[in-house]
Design a protein around this motif. Structure first.
Motif, mmCIF file in Angstrom:
data_model
loop_
_atom_site.group_PDB
_atom_site.id
_atom_site.type_symbol
_atom_site.label_atom_id
_atom_site.label_comp_id
_atom_site.label_asym_id
_atom_site.label_seq_id
_atom_site.Cartn_x
_atom_site.Cartn_y
_atom_site.Cartn_z
ATOM 1 N N GLY A 16 0.835 -1.191 0.000
ATOM 2 C CA GLY A 16 0.000 0.000 0.000
ATOM 3 C C GLY A 16 0.869 1.238 0.000
ATOM 4 N N ASP A 17 0.239 2.382 -0.178
ATOM 5 C CA ASP A 17 0.969 3.645 -0.224
ATOM 6 C C ASP A 17 1.682 3.923 1.093
ATOM 7 N N SER A 18 2.636 4.820 1.029
ATOM 8 C CA SER A 18 3.344 5.249 2.232
ATOM 9 C C SER A 18 2.375 5.938 3.192
ATOM 10 N N THR A 19 2.586 5.765 4.479
ATOM 11 C CA THR A 19 1.842 6.392 5.589
ATOM 12 C C THR A 19 0.439 5.832 5.813
ATOM 13 N N VAL A 20 0.067 4.731 5.148
ATOM 14 C CA VAL A 20 -1.271 4.176 5.407
ATOM 15 C C VAL A 20 -1.318 3.404 6.720
ATOM 16 N N GLY A 21 -0.133 3.068 7.291
ATOM 17 C CA GLY A 21 -0.108 2.406 8.589
ATOM 18 C C GLY A 21 0.272 0.939 8.563
ATOM 19 N N LYS A 22 0.957 0.499 7.524
ATOM 20 C CA LYS A 22 1.338 -0.917 7.425
ATOM 21 C C LYS A 22 2.242 -1.339 8.584
ATOM 22 N N THR A 23 3.254 -0.523 8.872
ATOM 23 C CA THR A 23 4.191 -0.870 9.941
ATOM 24 C C THR A 23 3.508 -0.881 11.301
ATOM 25 N N SER A 24 2.637 0.073 11.545
ATOM 26 C CA SER A 24 1.909 0.120 12.820
ATOM 27 C C SER A 24 1.024 -1.104 12.994
ATOM 28 N N LEU A 25 0.373 -1.528 11.921
ATOM 29 C CA LEU A 25 -0.451 -2.732 11.979
ATOM 30 C C LEU A 25 0.385 -3.950 12.356
ATOM 31 N N LEU A 26 1.535 -4.086 11.709
ATOM 32 C CA LEU A 26 2.394 -5.225 11.982
ATOM 33 C C LEU A 26 2.906 -5.214 13.415
ATOM 34 N N ARG A 27 3.338 -4.058 13.872
ATOM 35 C CA ARG A 27 3.874 -3.974 15.233
ATOM 36 C C ARG A 27 2.796 -4.259 16.274
ATOM 37 N N ARG A 28 1.596 -3.779 16.033
ATOM 38 C CA ARG A 28 0.493 -4.068 16.957
ATOM 39 C C ARG A 28 0.206 -5.560 16.976
ATOM 40 N N TYR A 29 0.217 -6.191 15.809
ATOM 41 C CA TYR A 29 -0.103 -7.613 15.725
ATOM 42 C C TYR A 29 0.989 -8.483 16.341
#
Length: 212
Positions: A16-29
């Motif tokens: 997905g595009d930059s800043t959509v929250g991919k890294t935050s989703l992964l870290r939360r999971y």
């Protein structure tokens, strides 16, 4: 295909595009704490082991990819070795939603239409006042692309685990039905450990530990 007796590894990428929250989703999971995420450079890796209620133990190898155009040549090289892709957009960012078809096409043109399980994810659903992509519109896009859709929020902890559980279950089902198969030269799915034949137990040889 019988799944019992094998510990599998599934490679899943978040695109997905930059800043959509991919890294935050992964870290939360993975760790339960999203933290402040800096922009991903190229590809970063996370992992989590699961023991589903029904079925074998699974290790998820999760790939966090950069959304910036200048890193696309790097991330494209990883598409050939994934079995699952979560296409993530920000419900408050219209452009990130409109680019989903492009991300989907990149994977399909590399892997083919039948070798990858997709899940469309609308992130930051807690920001209702800033929303510019409706749930109905996202559901219609997901249907047109032949995939499921879920809305998530790291801030409110909405559907984060459920999103990863959904795509994992879909991969397991496709493997069981034979829609996706193990291949030696493909890293999308791997059998990390196979239990010994039950007949060998009579020799007092217990199964070795799962290396997931």
């Amino acid at each position: 295909m019988e799944l019992g007796g094998c510990c599998y590894q599934f490679r899943i990428a978040l695109l997905g595009d930059s800043t959509v929250g991919k890294t935050s989703l992964l870290r939360r999971y993975v760790s339960g704490a999203p933290g402040a995420a800096e922009a991903t450079v190229g590809v970063e890796f996370y992992s989590r082991a699961l023991q589903p209620p029904a079925g074998p133990r699974v290790k998820l190898q999760l790939w966090d990819t950069a959304g910036h155009e200048r890193f696309r040549c790097i991330t494209r090289s990883f598409y050939r070795n994934v079995v699952g892709v979560m296409l993530v957009f920000d419900v408050t960012n219209r452009a990130s939603f409109e680019h989903i078809r492009d991300w989907h096409q990149e994977v399909v043109s590399t892997q083919g239409p039948d070798k990858v399980i997709f899940l469309l994810v609308g992130h930051k659903c807690d920001l209702q006042s800033a929303r510019c992509v409706s749930t109905q519109e996202a559901e219609e896009l997901a249907m047109s692309l032949g995939m499921a859709f879920m809305e998530t929020s790291v801030k409110s902890k909405c559907n984060v685990d459920q999103a990863f559980d959904t795509i994992t279950s879909a991969i397991q089902q496709a493997l069981k039905q034979g829609d996706i198969k193990l291949e030696e030269d493909w890293g999308g799915i791997r059998c990390l450990y196979r239990a010994p034949n039950p007949r060998s137990y009579g020799r007092k040889q217990g199964p070795g530990p799962c290396q997931c």
